[in-house]
Design an enzyme around this catalytic site. Structure first.
Site, PDB file in Angstrom:
ATOM      1  N   TYR A 232       0.674  -1.428  -0.150  1.00  0.00           N
ATOM      2  CA  TYR A 232      -0.064  -0.222   0.068  1.00  0.00           C
ATOM      3  C   TYR A 232       1.158   1.489  -0.194  1.00  0.00           C
ATOM      4  CZ  TYR A 232      -4.191   2.870   1.087  1.00  0.00           C
ATOM      5  OH  TYR A 232      -5.030   3.726   0.780  1.00  0.00           O
TER       6      TYR A 232
ATOM      7  N   TYR B  82      -5.207   5.554  -7.788  1.00  0.00           N
ATOM      8  CA  TYR B  82      -5.461   5.514  -6.216  1.00  0.00           C
ATOM      9  C   TYR B  82      -6.776   5.242  -6.130  1.00  0.00           C
ATOM     10  CZ  TYR B  82      -5.810   6.817  -1.465  1.00  0.00           C
ATOM     11  OH  TYR B  82      -6.107   6.935  -0.121  1.00  0.00           O
TER      12      TYR B  82
END
Ligand SMILES: [Zn+2]
Lengths: 141, 391
Positions: free
Chosen positions: B294, B345
Site C-alpha cells: 500500500y 489510487y
C-alpha cells in the site's frame, strides 16, 4: 499573544469525553487525563483506562516541557487559510513528567531548517478564536 | 474433504473502469463507473452479472449494495458488508469478508468494489472535518494523510538511519513499472531522479512524487468458491490467507494525538497483522514471489517491508536502494503495475487486482512462475489488512 496559524483554521470541538482537557487549556493549564485507580496517563481523553479498564478518571498537571518526538514541515496548504502561512511545522511533543504521552502541536519559533527530533521545547499558550487557548511550544534550553 | 478458510475461495474476476486524473471524468457519474467496473468483473470471470449475490466494500465507499442491485437488475442479495476504518486499511479485509461469506455458504458470488471520483466529491488530500480526533490535529495544521504519515515516517527515518536517496528508489521504481502498464495514469511519463528531487515538498520528508495519485475511477473483483472457480473463464487466484489487525495505541493514533506505543510509532501498524497473516498461510515472507504494498505514500513501503518481515528492522531503505523492488531483476518485485503512486489510487483495490494478475500470469510486469502473491492494505489511519494469493 502570537498566533502561529490563522484563527480561521477550525479550532477544537470539545465533546463529553474531553471537555475538561480544553477547559484546562483555556485556564492555561496542561492537564492530562489519568486513571483514578491505577494512575496511568492517557491521551487523547477516552472513557476507560486501557491499562485496567477503570472508568474513574482524574486530570494530572504536567510540567509543560518536552522534546520533539517527530515533526513534518508542511509546504502544501491543505486549508484555504494556510495559503500565506506555509511552510509551517507540525511537531509531536513527548511530554516531560510522563512515560510516553505525546501531543500534536507546533514549535512556533523554529524555522523549517532548525526543527529536529530531540529539540527541547516548552509551552507557549496561544489564544485562538472564541477564547480557546491552544498548547503550542517554543524552543527551550 | 473440508478445506480450511480461506483457501477454499478464490478471486475469479477483475473489472476496472478507465482511470483518470482527479476531475478528468465529468461526463459520467462515479456510480456509472462503478457499474461498468462490476459488469466488467463479471464478464472477465465468465459470469452473468445476475449471478452476483454478495456485495463487499470498505469505509469511505459511497454506493450502497441495494442501489447497485437495483441498477444492475441483480435478482438476489444474500450478503452485504462494509469494513470499518479509514479508506485503504479495510481493503484486503473486504476481500476477507467476501471469502468468509462464500466459505460459510451464505452466498456464492461476491463482488468486492471501490469507486472513487475525487473530482466529483471531496479530496482526501484537503482539510476535512474529523469529528473524532480532529480536535487534536486540525488546530495545529495536521490536516491530511500526507502530513500524518510524514510524522510516523520521519520518526522511522530517525530510528533506522534511512535517507531521502533510499526513499527515492520507491517512487522511481514504481514509475518505471507503470511505463509497461497502459492502464496506468503515469504511463508514458517516465520520472528521473533529478525530476523527483526537484519537485516541491508536500510535507517533509515527502515530496510531490512520494504522494499517491488522485484518481477518478472504479475497480471491482469477484470472489467465489474454489470449486466453482474451476469451471470459470480465468485461472483462479486462490486466497491462501486473509487477515486484519491493529496494534496497541493505534485506535486514535495517527488521526488524533499520535500516542501509538513508542517502539511501534515508526511503523505501518502491521506487526500483529503480519503474524496473523503468515500463520494462516503457513508460509513466511521468504516464500513470497511478488508483492503489492500500500503506497499511498512512498515511506509506507519501507516501513511495511520491515513490519511484514521481508527485511530486518532498518533494512527497508538499503533493500529498496539496492533495486530489490524492481521488476524483473529485484528479489521482491513490488507494485508491478505502478501502484497507487503511478497506476491509480483506488484506495488499494487496484493493488489486489494486480496481485491477482501476477497469479494468472497476465501482469504487464509479470514475475516468471509467480506462485505466491502478497498484498497489504492501509497506511495511516484505522486498522490494517492483508492477503496472500496463490495458484
Ligand atoms: Zn487504570
Amino acid at each position: 499573544m502570537s498566533t502561529y496559524l490563522p484563527t480561521q483554521l477550525p479550532g477544537p470541538q470539545p465533546d463529553l469525553d474531553d471537555q475538561p482537557f480544553w477547559d484546562f487549556c483555556k485556564a492555561r493549564e496542561l492537564r492530562i487525563q489519568a486513571c483514578a485507580d491505577c494512575g496511568k496517563l492517557r491521551h487523547p481523553p477516552m472513557p476507560a483506562c486501557p491499562a485496567c479498564r477503570s472508568m474513574r478518571t482524574t486530570w494530572r498537571a504536567v510540567p509543560g516541557t518536552g522534546t520533539v518526538f517527530s515533526f513534518t514541515v508542511c509546504h502544501y496548504p491543505a486549508h484555504a487559510s494556510l495559503k500565506d502561512v506555509v511552510p509551517y511545522n507540525v511537531s509531536v511533543v513527548l511530554l516531560d513528567g510522563t512515560d510516553d504521552i505525546r501531543i500534536v502541536s507546533n514549535v512556533i519559533d523554529a524555522e523549517p531548517d532548525e526543527i529536529a527530533i530531540g529539540m527541547r521545547v516548552a509551552l507557549a499558550w496561544d489564544e485562538v478564536a472564541d477564547g480557546q487557548v491552544l498548547p503550542r511550544f517554543r524552543r527551550a534550553p | 474433504m473440508t478445506v480450511a478458510f480461506p483457501s477454499d475461495t478464490a478471486i475469479v474476476g477483475l473489472g476496472e473502469s478507465r482511470y483518470g486524473r482527479r476531475g478528468s471524468i465529468t461526463e459520467v457519474s462515479e456510480f456509472q463507473l462503478l457499474c461498468e467496473a462490476i459488469a466488467a468483473a463479471a464478464e472477465d470471470a465468465g459470469l452473468d452479472v445476475g449471478e452476483i449475490d454478495g456485495f463487499c466494500s470498505f469505509a469511505d465507499e459511497r454506493h450502497e449494495p441495494v442501489r447497485i442491485q437495483q441498477t444492475l437488475g441483480i435478482p438476489q442479495m444474500r450478503f452485504s458488508n462494509l469494513v470499518w476504518g479509514a479508506a485503504g486499511g479495510g481493503c484486503s479485509a473486504s476481500v476477507m469478508n467476501a471469502a468468509l461469506a462464500v466459505h460459510a455458504g451464505i452466498c456464492k458470488t461476491v463482488v468486492v468494489y471501490r469507486s472513487l471520483c475525487q473530482g466529483q466529491y471531496a479530496r482526501f488530500g484537503q482539510y476535512r472535518p474529523r469529528p473524532i480526533g480532529g480536535s487534536y490535529m486540525t488546530p495545529f495544521g495536521l490536516l491530511t494523510p500526507a502530513q500524518y504519515t510524514a510524522l510516523t515516517f520521519r520518526r522511522y527515518m530517525f530510528e533506522q538511519g534511512t535517507t531521502e536517496q533510499q526513499l527515492a528508489a520507491v517512487p522511481l521504481t514504481f514509475r518505471a513499472h507503470a511505463q509497461r502498464n497502459p492502464r496506468a495514469i503515469q504511463f508514458g511519463k517516465p520520472l528521473t531522479k533529478e525530476e523527483y528531487f526537484a519537485a516541491r515538498y508536500i510535507a517533509t520528508p515527502f515530496r510531490l512524487y512520494d504522494c499517491c495519485l488522485e484518481t477518478d475511477g472504479a475497480c471491482a473483483l469477484i470472489v467465489t468458491s474454489l470449486e466453482k472457480a474451476r469451471d470459470l473463464r480465468q485461472k483462479p487466484a486462490r486466497i491462501l490467507a486473509a487477515a486484519q489487525a491493529s496494534n496497541k495505541g493505534w485506535g486514535l493514533g495517527p488521526v488524533a494525538s499520535h500516542n501509538m506505543a513508542l517502539e511501534d510509532y515508526g511503523t505501518t501498524n502491521s506487526r500483529a497483522l503480519a503474524e496473523a497473516l503468515f500463520a494462516m498461510a503457513g508460509i513466511g515472507p521468504e516464500d513470497v514471489d511478488v508483492a503489492q504494498f500500500y503506497d499511498a505514500f512512498s515511506g509506507l513501503v519501507l516501513m511495511a517491508l520491515e513490519d511484514f518481515g521481508f527485511v530486518p528492522r532498518g533494512g527497508g531503505g538499503p533493500f529498496a536502494a539496492a533495486g530489490n523492488l524492481a521488476w524483473p531483476n529485484g528479489t521482491l518485485p513490488t507494485n508491478t503495475a505502478g501502484g497507487l503512486l503511478s497506476e491509480a489510487y483506488l484506495h488499494g483495490l487496484n493493488l489486489v487486482s494486480e496481485g491477482v494478475r501476477q497469479i494468472r500470469g497476465t501482469s504487464t510486469a509479470q514475475v516468471a512462475d509467480a506462485e505466491i502473491s502478497f498484498v497489504n492494505s492501509g497506511g495511516g489511519a484505522g486498522h490494517k489488512s492483508a492477503l496472500i494469493l496463490s495458484r
